[in-house]
Design a protein around this motif. Sequence first.
Motif, short mmCIF file in Angstrom:
data_model
loop_
_atom_site.label_atom_id
_atom_site.label_comp_id
_atom_site.label_asym_id
_atom_site.label_seq_id
_atom_site.Cartn_x
_atom_site.Cartn_y
_atom_site.Cartn_z
N VAL A 7 0.85 -1.20 0.00
CA VAL A 7 0.00 0.00 0.00
C VAL A 7 0.88 1.24 0.00
O VAL A 7 0.61 2.22 -0.72
CB VAL A 7 -0.95 -0.01 1.22
N ASN A 8 1.95 1.21 0.79
CA ASN A 8 2.87 2.35 0.81
C ASN A 8 3.55 2.58 -0.53
O ASN A 8 3.82 3.72 -0.91
CB ASN A 8 3.93 2.14 1.91
N ILE A 9 3.83 1.49 -1.26
CA ILE A 9 4.42 1.64 -2.59
C ILE A 9 3.44 2.34 -3.53
O ILE A 9 3.80 3.25 -4.27
CB ILE A 9 4.82 0.26 -3.15
N VAL A 10 2.17 1.92 -3.49
CA VAL A 10 1.15 2.57 -4.32
C VAL A 10 1.01 4.04 -3.93
O VAL A 10 0.90 4.93 -4.79
CB VAL A 10 -0.20 1.84 -4.20
N LEU A 11 1.05 4.31 -2.64
CA LEU A 11 0.97 5.69 -2.17
C LEU A 11 2.15 6.52 -2.67
O LEU A 11 1.99 7.68 -3.06
CB LEU A 11 0.94 5.73 -0.64
N TRP A 12 3.32 5.89 -2.67
CA TRP A 12 4.51 6.64 -3.11
C TRP A 12 4.35 7.10 -4.55
O TRP A 12 4.63 8.24 -4.89
CB TRP A 12 5.76 5.77 -2.97
N PHE A 13 3.93 6.18 -5.43
CA PHE A 13 3.72 6.56 -6.83
C PHE A 13 2.64 7.62 -6.95
O PHE A 13 2.76 8.56 -7.74
CB PHE A 13 3.34 5.33 -7.66
N THR A 14 1.57 7.49 -6.17
CA THR A 14 0.47 8.45 -6.24
C THR A 14 0.93 9.83 -5.81
O THR A 14 0.53 10.85 -6.40
CB THR A 14 -0.69 7.99 -5.34
#
Length: 323
Positions: free
Chosen positions: A261-268
């Motif tokens: 989830v943190n990886i997706v947040l980082w890209f977002t």
Amino acid sequence: MEQETTLSIIIPLYNCEKYIKHCLDSILAQGLNKSDFEIIIVDDGSVDNSYGIASAYATGHDNIIVVRQENQGVACTRNNALQMAKGNYVTFVDADDMLVGGSLAKLLRIAMENKAEMVKAAHIEVPQEALFEGYSCNGSSTELMSGDDAIVKVTKLKEGYCWGYLISRRLIADHNLCFPPKVSFMEDWAFITQAMLKCNTFINSDVLFYLYRRNTTSCVANMSTEKLLLGCRSIDIVSKASTNTTGAVRQKLTDNVCANVNIVLWFTIHYRRIFHDRKTITKVLVSLLKQVDSQFISRSLKPFILFPNLYIVIRHLLAKRKY
């Protein structure tokens, strides 16, 4: 009745004319008898000469199967290859990577002597210009454990790949395991996690097996909102699977869900073109986090669950680099 072999080596191929020869040479140099393995190459609509190179190898080796399909993505490509596989064990190799000479025979012996359903071996990242001849099949130690223990002791977030393993084809077939269709981000992590959860005999080995080239043109390097949302399907698979576990396994799976989830947040947060779609992504991520055990959710994500839109906007404003 299909004629089984010992090992099926699955290679998804897409626009990899620069490296596919090195990949195949490293497999053919394993010292295995031709009757003991098959190489299944599925070309996913390459527009370079990848298919031609692979087909030339198949002409001289009757245990190499090359098929071509319209572009469907890496998950569907691997699933299609699994449907063709006849090996007692399956291993996945990316077309731009290589295997260390002699390592497959060593791992197969370990797998068969222990009747293991899964064997995980060591890997290293190598330079773009590396050749497999420069590496030796080091390592000999093995540790036998259950798949649940492997989830806790062995898995690492940055190693959520499907390559680097030998996997029993019966394990895959008996539990209808597959890669989430159309997904090209974290799809291998979801597949391997499901396999481990169903695995009774798992061996962790330090045998150097896999030579990984970091691909700067991969889906991670070319991220989009669509790829992120599809990748969230992988997180959904693991988050739902975690609800059927307890104790340290549930905690580890929740940790992995939170990390992704943190990886997706980082890209977002850091990609301007994705930031504009943040409300859609935010809604999906919050729903995913609500599926896992709340006591194991990382402290850094709790503000996001409470104030998701504000959380993303503030981090976007504070981000030093945006792409």
